[in-house]
Design a protein around this motif. Structure first.
Motif, PDB file in Angstrom:
ATOM      1  N   SER A 276       0.815  -1.220   0.000  1.00 22.32           N
ATOM      2  CA  SER A 276       0.000   0.000   0.000  1.00 22.32           C
ATOM      3  C   SER A 276       0.846   1.267   0.000  1.00 22.32           C
ATOM      4  N   ARG A 277       2.133   1.146   0.289  1.00 20.22           N
ATOM      5  CA  ARG A 277       2.996   2.330   0.336  1.00 20.22           C
ATOM      6  C   ARG A 277       3.434   2.797  -1.035  1.00 20.22           C
ATOM      7  N   HIS A 278       3.116   2.038  -2.081  1.00 19.30           N
ATOM      8  CA  HIS A 278       3.518   2.421  -3.432  1.00 19.30           C
ATOM      9  C   HIS A 278       2.956   3.791  -3.784  1.00 19.30           C
ATOM     10  N   GLN A 279       3.774   4.586  -4.447  1.00 18.67           N
ATOM     11  CA  GLN A 279       3.381   5.942  -4.794  1.00 18.67           C
ATOM     12  C   GLN A 279       3.031   6.121  -6.273  1.00 18.67           C
ATOM     13  N   THR A 280       3.517   5.241  -7.141  1.00 25.42           N
ATOM     14  CA  THR A 280       3.281   5.442  -8.572  1.00 25.42           C
ATOM     15  C   THR A 280       1.837   5.097  -8.927  1.00 25.42           C
ATOM     16  N   LYS A 281       1.308   5.809  -9.906  1.00 23.96           N
ATOM     17  CA  LYS A 281      -0.069   5.561 -10.344  1.00 23.96           C
ATOM     18  C   LYS A 281      -0.212   4.153 -10.892  1.00 23.96           C
ATOM     19  N   TYR A 282       0.831   3.686 -11.604  1.00 23.78           N
ATOM     20  CA  TYR A 282       0.789   2.346 -12.192  1.00 23.78           C
ATOM     21  C   TYR A 282       0.618   1.281 -11.117  1.00 23.78           C
ATOM     22  N   ALA A 283       1.470   1.357 -10.092  1.00 23.28           N
ATOM     23  CA  ALA A 283       1.421   0.358  -9.020  1.00 23.28           C
ATOM     24  C   ALA A 283       0.133   0.487  -8.210  1.00 23.28           C
ATOM     25  N   LYS A 284      -0.252   1.710  -7.880  1.00 23.95           N
ATOM     26  CA  LYS A 284      -1.471   1.905  -7.087  1.00 23.95           C
ATOM     27  C   LYS A 284      -2.691   1.355  -7.814  1.00 23.95           C
ATOM     28  N   GLY A 285      -2.747   1.585  -9.116  1.00 24.51           N
ATOM     29  CA  GLY A 285      -3.882   1.099  -9.894  1.00 24.51           C
ATOM     30  C   GLY A 285      -3.976  -0.417  -9.881  1.00 24.51           C
ATOM     31  N   LEU A 286      -2.840  -1.085 -10.016  1.00 28.13           N
ATOM     32  CA  LEU A 286      -2.826  -2.550  -9.989  1.00 28.13           C
ATOM     33  C   LEU A 286      -3.209  -3.083  -8.607  1.00 28.13           C
ATOM     34  N   ILE A 287      -2.703  -2.434  -7.572  1.00 26.23           N
ATOM     35  CA  ILE A 287      -3.008  -2.885  -6.205  1.00 26.23           C
ATOM     36  C   ILE A 287      -4.496  -2.751  -5.922  1.00 26.23           C
ATOM     37  N   GLU A 288      -5.071  -1.629  -6.312  1.00 24.59           N
ATOM     38  CA  GLU A 288      -6.511  -1.425  -6.082  1.00 24.59           C
ATOM     39  C   GLU A 288      -7.338  -2.430  -6.869  1.00 24.59           C
ATOM     40  N   LYS A 289      -6.879  -2.766  -8.064  1.00 27.08           N
ATOM     41  CA  LYS A 289      -7.635  -3.671  -8.928  1.00 27.08           C
ATOM     42  C   LYS A 289      -7.563  -5.122  -8.456  1.00 27.08           C
ATOM     43  N   TYR A 290      -6.392  -5.550  -7.972  1.00 25.32           N
ATOM     44  CA  TYR A 290      -6.188  -6.980  -7.709  1.00 25.32           C
ATOM     45  C   TYR A 290      -6.061  -7.332  -6.222  1.00 25.32           C
ATOM     46  N   ARG A 291      -6.127  -6.354  -5.330  1.00 27.96           N
ATOM     47  CA  ARG A 291      -5.961  -6.661  -3.903  1.00 27.96           C
ATOM     48  C   ARG A 291      -6.946  -7.749  -3.481  1.00 27.96           C
ATOM     49  N   GLY A 292      -6.405  -8.761  -2.802  1.00 32.78           N
ATOM     50  CA  GLY A 292      -7.214  -9.883  -2.352  1.00 32.78           C
ATOM     51  C   GLY A 292      -7.362 -10.976  -3.397  1.00 32.78           C
ATOM     52  N   ASN A 293      -6.925 -10.703  -4.612  1.00 29.47           N
ATOM     53  CA  ASN A 293      -7.044 -11.695  -5.685  1.00 29.47           C
ATOM     54  C   ASN A 293      -5.825 -11.632  -6.604  1.00 29.47           C
ATOM     55  N   PHE A 294      -4.647 -11.482  -6.001  1.00 32.07           N
ATOM     56  CA  PHE A 294      -3.417 -11.395  -6.787  1.00 32.07           C
ATOM     57  C   PHE A 294      -3.050 -12.747  -7.389  1.00 32.07           C
ATOM     58  N   ALA A 295      -2.622 -12.722  -8.626  1.00 28.98           N
ATOM     59  CA  ALA A 295      -1.937 -13.862  -9.241  1.00 28.98           C
ATOM     60  C   ALA A 295      -0.469 -13.497  -9.363  1.00 28.98           C
TER      61      ALA A 295
ATOM     62  N   VAL B 285       4.179  -5.154  -8.790  1.00 26.60           N
ATOM     63  CA  VAL B 285       4.128  -4.137  -7.721  1.00 26.60           C
ATOM     64  C   VAL B 285       5.063  -4.465  -6.555  1.00 26.60           C
ATOM     65  N   GLN B 286       5.783  -5.572  -6.644  1.00 26.62           N
ATOM     66  CA  GLN B 286       6.714  -5.939  -5.574  1.00 26.62           C
ATOM     67  C   GLN B 286       8.051  -5.236  -5.737  1.00 26.62           C
ATOM     68  N   THR B 287       8.720  -5.029  -4.602  1.00 29.09           N
ATOM     69  CA  THR B 287      10.126  -4.646  -4.660  1.00 29.09           C
ATOM     70  C   THR B 287      10.916  -5.871  -5.120  1.00 29.09           C
ATOM     71  N   PHE B 288      12.171  -5.652  -5.491  1.00 30.47           N
ATOM     72  CA  PHE B 288      12.999  -6.779  -5.910  1.00 30.47           C
ATOM     73  C   PHE B 288      13.158  -7.780  -4.768  1.00 30.47           C
ATOM     74  N   SER B 289      13.313  -7.284  -3.545  1.00 30.42           N
ATOM     75  CA  SER B 289      13.451  -8.177  -2.383  1.00 30.42           C
ATOM     76  C   SER B 289      12.201  -9.023  -2.195  1.00 30.42           C
ATOM     77  N   GLN B 290      11.035  -8.398  -2.314  1.00 26.38           N
ATOM     78  CA  GLN B 290       9.774  -9.130  -2.166  1.00 26.38           C
ATOM     79  C   GLN B 290       9.613 -10.158  -3.286  1.00 26.38           C
ATOM     80  N   PHE B 291      10.001  -9.770  -4.491  1.00 30.35           N
ATOM     81  CA  PHE B 291       9.913 -10.717  -5.603  1.00 30.35           C
ATOM     82  C   PHE B 291      10.820 -11.922  -5.367  1.00 30.35           C
ATOM     83  N   ILE B 292      12.046 -11.682  -4.931  1.00 29.34           N
ATOM     84  CA  ILE B 292      12.984 -12.787  -4.667  1.00 29.34           C
ATOM     85  C   ILE B 292      12.393 -13.734  -3.636  1.00 29.34           C
ATOM     86  N   ASP B 293      11.713 -13.182  -2.653  1.00 27.74           N
ATOM     87  CA  ASP B 293      11.068 -13.987  -1.608  1.00 27.74           C
ATOM     88  C   ASP B 293      10.010 -14.904  -2.214  1.00 27.74           C
ATOM     89  N   LEU B 294       9.185 -14.365  -3.099  1.00 26.43           N
ATOM     90  CA  LEU B 294       8.152 -15.167  -3.767  1.00 26.43           C
ATOM     91  C   LEU B 294       8.783 -16.192  -4.703  1.00 26.43           C
TER      92      LEU B 294
END
Length: 310
Positions: A130-149, A156-165
């Motif tokens: 939710s801390r993302h500031q860019t319109k691109y990331a915010k739009g995706l988060i609002e659209k897919y929150r709770g139903n992410f694939a 919308v992940q940081t590189f660290s978060q992506f590596i974790d996944l």
């Protein structure tokens, strides 16, 4: 005790008091360089790579150090960061491609379950996203929150978060992939470059880190001298270059992209590095590092050339 603020002329005098010479780059040119291209606090970091002595009552004095030597390392560092930025960005991009391709082949995973499992184990992540500031990331988060694939959360992940996944997925399904311990080294280099940190400020060998032995094994596997590799890969600059190139080669699937980026890096380390290499001919810290970096890059550059000739 705080240091006194120095104007540009005072900075030159400070360097002269430390026995830094202005015989190659003269004082007026040095003043202009400090005024327009860098600043004293940053430039003086590179002096860590040069021999110095402490004289009682006088303090630290450098031996045979010229302003030109500091300027050259500063420029090489700058050019290196520019070229390597594209390489580390490629690693992140192609790691995502590798994950998505592995997912496409996996009949046991629909792309949603692994994200739900991931979010369940990382309950803090929803707040972090939710801390993302860019319109691109915010739009995706609002659209897919709770139903992410997988294919939209990685946007919308940081590189660290992506590596974790990435790590969680491949640990669970045991498909072929690049080990995340290597990708984490690339991430560290990426972060340093993104924050414009000096990478050549200290080229001395450092204490053994967990990834040093990995870097040595990679170098020896390339056919580089084991004794030299054991010394050189204790230098953080070399270790990160070595492992980053290894990951880049093994994760990027586009031969055209490999060729393009490796040609840029090869030109830098074999042409621009060589331009004033004689500055460091008596420096047993800087010279071996620059020459070993050339060997690492040459290995992959020759490899892509060989591939393209067959």
């Amino acid at each position: 005790m705080a240091n006194n603020k120095l104007n540009l002329e005072g900075q030159i005098q400070q360097m002269k008091s430390k026995n830094i010479g202005f015989n190659i780059v003269k004082e007026p040119e040095a003043l202009e360089y400090l005024a327009k291209h860098t600043y004293y606090f940053r430039l003086k970091h590179y002096a860590e790579n040069f021999e110095k002595i402490k004289k009682p009552g006088v303090g630290t004095r450098y031996l045979a150090l010229e302003f030109a030597h500091l300027k050259e390392l500063s420029l090489l560092d700058l050019y290196y960061r520019r070229v390597m930025f594209n390489i580390v960005q490629d690693v992140e991009h192609y790691a995502k491609i590798q994950l998505l391709n592995a997912l496409a082949r996996n009949k046991k995973e629909n792309g949603y379950d692994i994200v739900n499992e991931y979010m369940e184990k990382r309950k803090y992540l929803d707040k972090e996203l939710s801390r993302h500031q860019t319109k691109y990331a915010k739009g995706l988060i609002e659209k897919y929150r709770g139903n992410f694939a997988v294919w939209n959360i990685i946007e919308v992940q940081t590189f660290s978060q992506f590596i974790d996944l990435y790590d969680m997925y491949f640990e669970k399904y045991q498909q072929k992939h690049v080990d995340t311990k290597y990708i984490n080294v690339v991430k560290n280099l990426r972060n340093s470059i993104a924050h414009n940190n000096c990478l050549m400020f200290n080229l001395h060998p450092s204490a053994t880190a967990s990834d040093t032995e990995d870097a040595i094994r990679i170098a020896v596997g390339m056919g580089l001298d084991e004794d030299e590799s054991r010394v050189m890969n204790h230098v953080t600059f070399i270790k990160e270059l070595n492992i980053t190139l290894y990951v880049f080669w093994n994760i990027v699937t586009s031969e055209e992209e490999k060729e393009f980026q490796l040609e840029l890096l090869h030109d830098l380390v074999n042409k621009r590095f060589n331009r004033h290499m004689f500055y460091f001919e008596n420096n047993n810290i800087v010279l071996p590092v620059l020459k070993y970096a050339q060997k690492l890059v040459k290995f992959y550059f020759d490899k892509i050339c060989d591939n393209n000739n067959h």
